[in-house]
Design a protein around this motif. Structure first.
Motif, short mmCIF file in Angstrom:
data_model
loop_
_atom_site.label_atom_id
_atom_site.label_comp_id
_atom_site.label_asym_id
_atom_site.label_seq_id
_atom_site.Cartn_x
_atom_site.Cartn_y
_atom_site.Cartn_z
N ASP A 522 0.83 -1.21 0.00
CA ASP A 522 0.00 0.00 0.00
C ASP A 522 0.86 1.26 0.00
O ASP A 522 0.57 2.23 -0.71
N LEU A 523 1.93 1.24 0.81
CA LEU A 523 2.79 2.42 0.91
C LEU A 523 3.46 2.74 -0.42
O LEU A 523 3.60 3.92 -0.78
N ILE A 524 3.90 1.72 -1.13
CA ILE A 524 4.55 1.94 -2.43
C ILE A 524 3.58 2.61 -3.40
O ILE A 524 3.95 3.54 -4.12
N GLU A 525 2.34 2.14 -3.41
CA GLU A 525 1.35 2.74 -4.31
C GLU A 525 1.06 4.19 -3.92
O GLU A 525 0.91 5.06 -4.79
N LYS A 526 0.98 4.45 -2.63
CA LYS A 526 0.75 5.83 -2.18
C LYS A 526 1.93 6.72 -2.55
O LYS A 526 1.75 7.87 -2.96
N ILE A 550 4.71 14.98 -7.08
CA ILE A 550 5.74 14.03 -7.50
C ILE A 550 5.62 13.78 -8.99
O ILE A 550 4.55 13.42 -9.47
N PRO A 551 6.69 13.97 -9.78
CA PRO A 551 6.62 13.70 -11.21
C PRO A 551 6.21 12.26 -11.47
O PRO A 551 6.71 11.34 -10.83
N GLY A 552 5.31 12.10 -12.40
CA GLY A 552 4.86 10.75 -12.74
C GLY A 552 3.69 10.30 -11.92
O GLY A 552 3.11 9.24 -12.15
N SER A 553 3.27 11.08 -10.91
CA SER A 553 2.14 10.68 -10.09
C SER A 553 0.85 11.15 -10.73
O SER A 553 0.82 12.10 -11.50
N THR A 554 -0.23 10.48 -10.43
CA THR A 554 -1.52 10.82 -11.01
C THR A 554 -2.30 11.74 -10.11
O THR A 554 -3.27 12.34 -10.51
N LEU A 607 11.43 4.20 -7.81
CA LEU A 607 11.03 4.31 -6.41
C LEU A 607 11.97 3.44 -5.59
O LEU A 607 12.15 2.25 -5.89
N PHE A 608 12.57 4.01 -4.56
CA PHE A 608 13.43 3.27 -3.64
C PHE A 608 12.74 3.23 -2.27
O PHE A 608 12.29 4.27 -1.77
N ILE A 609 12.65 2.05 -1.68
CA ILE A 609 12.08 1.88 -0.35
C ILE A 609 13.14 1.27 0.55
O ILE A 609 13.80 0.30 0.16
N LYS A 629 3.07 -3.21 -12.51
CA LYS A 629 1.77 -2.55 -12.40
C LYS A 629 1.89 -1.04 -12.53
O LYS A 629 1.08 -0.39 -13.22
N LEU A 630 2.89 -0.45 -11.85
CA LEU A 630 3.04 1.01 -11.82
C LEU A 630 3.94 1.54 -12.92
O LEU A 630 4.06 2.76 -13.09
N LYS A 631 4.58 0.62 -13.66
CA LYS A 631 5.52 1.02 -14.71
C LYS A 631 6.64 1.91 -14.15
O LYS A 631 7.04 2.90 -14.76
N ARG A 632 7.12 1.54 -12.98
CA ARG A 632 8.24 2.24 -12.36
C ARG A 632 9.12 1.19 -11.70
O ARG A 632 8.61 0.33 -10.97
#
Length: 666
Positions: A522-526, A550-554, A607-609, A629-632
């Motif tokens: 969930d956190l990654i998607e947010k 954030i660039p690339g965010s919807t 995205l780095f977690i 899914k997120l194409k990132r």
């Protein structure tokens, strides 16, 4: 210090995977660069204990040899003089390492003709000055450079900083302010920052803020761990911006720093995917599996060590698949082999009718001429067979069902008590894992006499009770005063304890026991959408109240507050052991391969977690799944990658001293 690089790998310019970029830096940027000025055809590579691990996680010996290295040596061991050969030193910039290097290359008879020195992280100016002071040594140095590569690339999308004791050093009762606490955070930050040097990325640094109940609640140092690490990483990156040529000057990606408290269930629940089950149930040493096979002379079985890694195509295909899916696919592969092989068909005719997986394995062993072709397949048939036996012997289906029912709110105290009373043959470890899940969801119940009775009913030892008690070290402050005569678990009670989240749209489970998913998903998607709750997550790059899009965010809208680790997961639609042929839930091997082979040029910013205190295999799998899914490209980092037995052992170490039953006041 110079840092020449042949690669430029920030998002949009470089389309190699994380591990490939790491490998190329070691082989091309470091080893390959010495070929230009060295007259020696073959060289010696000298490494310390840490850098040899860095190298082994990304490169094979054959790769190193291709770059002109004929011998690999341990920096700390006595070495034979090779005055006609050049040497490459890849080492940490410590005083002791530099002392040994100076000893090697000084005097009339140095060990090597010329030395090319590469440091894994930034070196102090005083140490550089010390090297340059010795003019004899200085004339024998062909290169003196900071590689800034000090992490283990454990996966194409994962790395660790090699801090196995992070839980103990950062979250134990007496950890705050100690030398180990500060040293651990500093080293961890340094190593995380080198990841961004390799990737040529400059991140927006998000982090989970310290959790407090109200103004009167004292914030502890362990609550501040993500904040302190984020600040330290930011300082390292700021230095890189001013010292490394071509390092990005503006943000190119996202980094989210959290700790293990975001999800206490993920490290202990039974996972049902192939990779997770292998490491949880088979007592493997890292990725090493000991395979058994019949000896040629008919005596006792022989054994050999095999590595379950990316070079194995069957492993790469099946590692994220559900165990039931793995069984089906292996049987299909074996059956297809038989259908295309006349000798195999003859064996099948002799046995008569449909062959079982075990019979197929024996048949393949009887056809040595095809051993190279299907060696990997028979290996996984053996592994899957062992896993299936363990599932039956340990009654893991019923254990797993209760674990997931607890996590989703479909079971509670009554069902747990009934299970403990009726399933006396379930192992102590599995009962402990059940109680840890229950305690994470119902801390207020576990802090009472009811929790004590549950422990006694499960027959747990004092050590087991310490594990559950120590879970409080990973959580926020307690909202309630301890009740007389009982111990309490300091869980994050200021959040809603039973906030069941909404169903994840479009992700219906196709297998039984696959409902569970890590909070990190969930956190990654947010993070990708720019929807991290402002009250829980801050950004080092943006201290102002207005949140930068954030660039690339919807969307940059703030979503409802994310539920804490103790919240129960929303129920996914239940599943069966049967998989529809056209299913693609992101976990099946087909979809994983599709995602892995996706053209990275079409992907958005990375995205780095980073998870402080150990990541899980379910979280690493989520990184792979969501990349497609997120194409990132999503890269998961952690202080370590822990399987349930390791995590439980680490929780025991959080106590400052051994506790007895009397200490726990049960």
């Amino acid at each position: 210090m110079s840092m020449d690089s042949d690669t430029s790998s920030h998002s949009g310019a470089d389309h190699r995977s994380f591990r490939q970029i790491t490998r190329d830096r070691l082989l091309i940027e470091m080893l390959g660069s010495t070929r230009k000025s060295s007259k020696s055809t073959w060289k010696v590579l000298i490494m310390d204990k840490l850098t040899v691990k860095i190298m082994s996680f990304s490169c094979k010996m054959a790769d190193i040899t291709e770059e002109g290295v004929s011998l690999v040596e341990d920096l700390y061991k006595r070495r034979q003089p090779l005055p006609s050969m050049d040497a490459i030193y890849f080492m940490q910039p410590t005083k002791e390492n530099i002392r040994i290097f100076m000893s090697d290359m000084s005097g009339r008879n140095p060990l090597y003709k010329k030395a090319y020195v590469f440091f894994s992280s930034p070196v102090q100016r005083e140490l550089v000055a010390h090297i340059k002071k010795d003019t004899t040594v200085l004339t024998r140095i062909g290169a003196l450079s900071e590689m800034n590569l000090e992490y283990f690339a454990i996966d194409s999308q994962g790395f660790i900083t090699d801090h196995d004791k992070a839980l103990e050093e950062l979250f134990s009762e007496d950890a705050g302010g100690s030398h180990n606490y500060n040293a651990c955070l500093h080293t961890m930050a340094t190593r995380i920052a080198t990841v961004f040097v390799s990737m040529r990325e400059f991140p927006r640094v998000h982090y989970r803020v310290a959790r407090t109940i109200d103004a009167s609640t004292l914030t502890t140092l362990r609550d501040l761990v993500p904040t302190k690490l984020a600040a330290s990483v930011w300082n390292c990156l700021a230095r890189y911006k001013s010292t490394i040529p071509e390092f990005p000057q503006t943000e190119t990606c996202e980094l989210l720093i959290v700790d293990r408290s975001i999800d206490q269930i993920a490290p202990v629940i039974h996972e049902w995917t192939y990779d997770a089950m292998c490491h949880d149930l088979l007592c493997m040493d890292g990725n090493k599996y000991v395979q058994e096979f019949p000896s040629k002379n008919g005596s006792a079985n022989e054994t050999k060590e095999v590595l379950l890694e990316d070079h194995d195509p069957v492993w790469l295909e099946l590692r994220h698949a559900h165990i039931a899916d793995v069984n089906e696919r292996l049987h299909e592969k074996m059956t297809n082999f038989v259908s295309k092989n006349k000798a195999a068909q003859l064996q099948q005719a002799r046995s008569g009718g449909e062959l079982s997986t075990k019979q197929l394995q024996k048949m393949v062993q009887a056809l040595p001429q095809y051993s190279d072709q299907i060696d990997k397949l028979t290996l996984h048939v053996e592994i899957a067979g062992k896993l299936n036996n363990i599932i039956k012997e340990q009654h893991l289906k019923v254990v797993g069902q209760l674990e997931q029912d607890l996590a989703f709110g479909d079971a509670g105290t009554k069902e747990l008590i009934n299970f403990l009373r009726t399933h006396l043959d379930v192992s102590r470890e599995n009962k402990l894992r059940l109680l840890m899940i229950y305690a994470a969801i119902n801390p207020e119940k576990f802090g009472s006499e009811k929790g004590a009775k549950l422990m006694q009913l499960a027959g747990l030892s004092a050590d087991d009770m310490i594990v559950v008690n120590n879970m409080r070290c990973l959580c926020g402050p307690d909202t309630k005063k301890p009740s007389a005569g009982g111990f309490t678990l300091k869980f994050d009670l200021h959040k809603k304890k039973h906030g069941i989240r909404k169903d994840r749209i479009g992700e219906e489970s196709t297998w039984m026991l696959s409902r569970f998913y890590p909070i990190l998903e969930d956190l990654i998607e947010k993070l990708s959408k720019g929807e991290l709750p402002k009250d829980e997550y801050h950004c080092m790059n943006d201290p102002s109240p207005s949140f930068r899009r954030i660039p690339g965010s919807t969307s940059a809208q703030t979503s409802p507050a994310h539920q804490p680790a103790q919240s129960m997961r929303s129920r996914r639609i239940g599943g069966t052991w049967a998989r529809p042929r056209n299913s693609d839930d992101g976990y099946s091997s087909d979809s994983v391969l599709k995602h892995a082979s996706s053209d990275l040029r079409k992907f958005g910013q990375r995205l780095f977690i980073f998870v402080i205190g150990g990541a899980t295999r379910s979280e690493l799998r989520a990184a792979h799944k969501l990349s497609g899914k997120l194409k990132r490209e999503i890269i998961l980092g952690s202080s370590s990658l822990d399987d349930p037995p390791q995590f439980i052992t680490k929780l025991k170490m959080l106590s400052s001293e051994e506790l007895s039953l009397d200490d726990l006041q049960i």
